[in-house]
Write an enzyme that holds these catalytic residues in place. Structure first.
Site, mmCIF file in Angstrom:
data_model
loop_
_atom_site.group_PDB
_atom_site.id
_atom_site.type_symbol
_atom_site.label_atom_id
_atom_site.label_comp_id
_atom_site.label_asym_id
_atom_site.label_seq_id
_atom_site.Cartn_x
_atom_site.Cartn_y
_atom_site.Cartn_z
ATOM 1 N N CYS A 1 -0.990 -2.970 15.033
ATOM 2 C CA CYS A 1 -0.727 -2.690 13.622
ATOM 3 C C CYS A 1 -1.201 -3.822 12.721
ATOM 4 C CB CYS A 1 0.770 -2.469 13.435
ATOM 5 S SG CYS A 1 1.204 -2.086 11.740
ATOM 6 N N CYS B 1 3.224 8.294 1.357
ATOM 7 C CA CYS B 1 3.636 7.353 2.397
ATOM 8 C C CYS B 1 3.909 6.023 1.697
ATOM 9 C CB CYS B 1 2.504 7.233 3.415
ATOM 10 S SG CYS B 1 2.819 5.989 4.672
ATOM 11 N N CYS C 1 4.050 -5.419 16.232
ATOM 12 C CA CYS C 1 3.369 -4.414 17.069
ATOM 13 C C CYS C 1 1.880 -4.774 17.155
ATOM 14 C CB CYS C 1 3.542 -3.012 16.481
ATOM 15 S SG CYS C 1 5.262 -2.496 16.399
ATOM 16 N N CYS D 1 5.291 -7.474 7.605
ATOM 17 C CA CYS D 1 6.246 -6.983 8.600
ATOM 18 C C CYS D 1 6.409 -8.051 9.674
ATOM 19 C CB CYS D 1 5.693 -5.701 9.226
ATOM 20 S SG CYS D 1 6.810 -4.926 10.418
ATOM 21 N N GLU E 1 0.829 -1.213 0.000
ATOM 22 C CA GLU E 1 0.000 0.000 0.000
ATOM 23 C C GLU E 1 0.860 1.258 0.000
ATOM 24 O OE1 GLU E 1 -2.490 -0.133 3.461
ATOM 25 O OE2 GLU E 1 -3.043 -2.210 3.066
ATOM 26 N N CYS F 1 -1.997 1.844 8.157
ATOM 27 C CA CYS F 1 -1.055 0.795 7.777
ATOM 28 C C CYS F 1 -1.617 -0.613 7.582
ATOM 29 C CB CYS F 1 -0.095 0.727 8.958
ATOM 30 S SG CYS F 1 1.561 0.826 8.541
HETATM 31 N N1 SAH Z 1 7.673 0.100 11.029
HETATM 32 C C1 SAH Z 1 7.779 1.510 11.075
HETATM 33 C C2 SAH Z 1 6.981 2.245 10.021
HETATM 34 C C3 SAH Z 1 5.602 1.761 9.701
HETATM 35 S S1 SAH Z 1 4.293 2.111 10.830
HETATM 36 C C4 SAH Z 1 7.432 2.014 12.461
HETATM 37 O O1 SAH Z 1 7.038 1.227 13.297
HETATM 38 O O2 SAH Z 1 7.603 3.187 12.719
HETATM 39 C C5 SAH Z 1 4.057 3.843 10.779
HETATM 40 C C6 SAH Z 1 3.442 4.395 12.041
HETATM 41 O O3 SAH Z 1 2.067 4.016 12.175
HETATM 42 C C7 SAH Z 1 4.144 3.896 13.284
HETATM 43 O O4 SAH Z 1 4.318 4.953 14.199
HETATM 44 C C8 SAH Z 1 3.162 2.874 13.796
HETATM 45 O O5 SAH Z 1 3.381 2.592 15.142
HETATM 46 C C9 SAH Z 1 1.831 3.529 13.474
HETATM 47 N N2 SAH Z 1 0.683 2.628 13.463
HETATM 48 C C10 SAH Z 1 0.612 1.331 13.081
HETATM 49 N N3 SAH Z 1 -0.635 0.847 13.259
HETATM 50 C C11 SAH Z 1 -1.382 1.847 13.729
HETATM 51 C C12 SAH Z 1 -2.754 1.964 14.106
HETATM 52 N N4 SAH Z 1 -3.601 0.943 14.036
HETATM 53 N N5 SAH Z 1 -3.161 3.166 14.575
HETATM 54 C C13 SAH Z 1 -2.317 4.219 14.662
HETATM 55 N N6 SAH Z 1 -1.029 4.170 14.314
HETATM 56 C C14 SAH Z 1 -0.558 2.987 13.873
#
Ligand code: SAH
Length: 347
Positions: free
Chosen positions: A119, A105, A116, A112, A92, A339
């Site tokens: 995510c 973006c 997390c 990944c 995406e 994401c």
């Molecule tokens: N892996 C990298 C970049 C991708 S995620 C990282 O972790 O920074 C980009 C941002 O979106 C990160 O800050 C991540 O924590 C956040 N993110 C992921 N899922 C999310 C969600 N459901 N709601 C809000 N932010 C989210």
């Protein structure tokens, strides 16, 4: 992964070596590089001899993704692309329109492996790394589709950029190249969940990009519960890498803090965050900037979004304690712009 040569990931000197190995004169590299980088299909690069175009088209990889699906936000015009890669995998990208220009973006991996909890990108693990040309290709494809110039790039899409370090660094060199898209490093942000050794490695390269750290918690207990990466490199190691990064590059770091209702969004959390960051950077002169993101609710996960008022209150508390904090506008909230959500719903 692919047997075909990937011309789009080559810097001009490498392109020159490749073309001379085919018996072509050196100057062909100068003709070819800018056209590859602006996404002109090889068959249409008219300053190259036809036979060479045919040979390159047949023998080399076309890594520019195609639009598989596209959602346009009725609220703010944000465009979310589901792009298909040469091997059928999907990623995406999100095109956001701001007064100061367009930001894309981009994704750095298919899936990944960082895990997390909030995510959607990580739910099914990592399939593969993207090639440098496939990261660049998202800019080319979005520009071609939208007719809009991309002036800023954020590496905040699917994947952990520092888990695909070499390809990401090469992408940065390509996209910044004066004969290519020529997007300044200062217009590029890279976001990481905290792969500490790679933050040190990135600092050594001394690129004037903006580094964003996905912090999201103030204690190891709290952070490890939502970000498994914290079990490997804890908050102290992460912040100490950030301080060295700042000292080496002079570039301020921006911290991302996703507000999850009932998990990390109390008044005490705001004070703890301010204390943590101001004490880590004390004496360095670094300005502290926190981006507050209200969690995008992902159906499978069930984390709850705090209200706008409580997010604003959290920001005020940080500001009152010497941290510049802003609540990020929620662009594309009607089109699953968070994401990894679109890729999942398509599979
Ligand atoms: N892996 C990298 C970049 C991708 S995620 C990282 O972790 O920074 C980009 C941002 O979106 C990160 O800050 C991540 O924590 C956040 N993110 C992921 N899922 C999310 C969600 N459901 N709601 C809000 N932010 C989210």
């Amino acid at each position: 992964m692919t047997e075909k040569t990937d011309l789009y990931s080559m810097l001009p000197s490498e392109l020159e070596a490749y073309l001379t190995s085919l018996g072509e004169p050196k100057f062909r590299a100068k003709q070819l590089f800018p056209r590859l980088q602006d996404g002109t299909p090889i068959s249409e690069i008219s300053n190259l001899p036809k036979a060479l175009r045919e040979r390159l088209s047949a023998e080399t990889l076309n890594p520019i993704p195609t639009v598989e699906k596209k959602l346009v936000s009725k609220i703010d015009g944000t465009v979310k692309y589901l792009f298909k890669l040469y091997d059928g995998e999907c990623i995406e990208s999100v095109l956001m329109k701001y007064k100061h220009g367009n930001t894309l973006c981009v994704s750095s991996q298919v899936g990944c492996r960082m895990g997390c909890r909030f995510c959607a990108s990580t739910l099914a693990g990592r399939v593969r790394n993207l090639l440098p040309s496939e990261i660049l290709g998202q800019i080319i494809a979005a520009t071609r589709d939208s007719g809009e110039r991309v002036s800023n790039v954020v590496m905040m899409g699917i994947g952990e950029p520092l888990d695909n370090f070499d390809n990401v660094v090469r992408f940065l060199a390509l996209v910044n190249h004066a004969d290519g898209l020529n997007i300044g490093y200062r217009h590029i942000s890279l976001s990481t969940c905290g792969v500490v050794p790679k933050i040190h490695e990135l600092a050594e390269l001394d690129l004037p990009i903006t580094l964003s750290i996905s912090l999201h918690a103030t204690t190891d207990e709290q952070r490890s519960a939502i970000m498994p990466v914290n079990n490997k490199w804890n908050i102290e190691e992460l912040l100490s890498a950030c301080v060295s990064y700042y000292k080496k590059t002079g570039r301020r770091i921006s911290f991302e803090y996703t507000l999850i209702h009932g998990k990390n969004d109390t008044e005490a959390d705001a004070y703890a965050l301010a204390r943590l960051l101001t004490s880590a950077f004390r004496g360095t002169g670094a300005p502290i900037h926190v981006n507050l993101i209200r969690v995008n609710e992902v159906a499978e996960i069930g984390f709850k979004n705090p209200s706008t008022e409580s997010a604003n209150k959290f920001a005020e508390l940080l500001n009152s304690r010497g941290c510049v904090a802003t609540v990020r506008r929620r662009l594309g909230s009607d089109i699953e712009a968070a994401c990894g959500q679109l890729r999942r719903s398509n599979s």
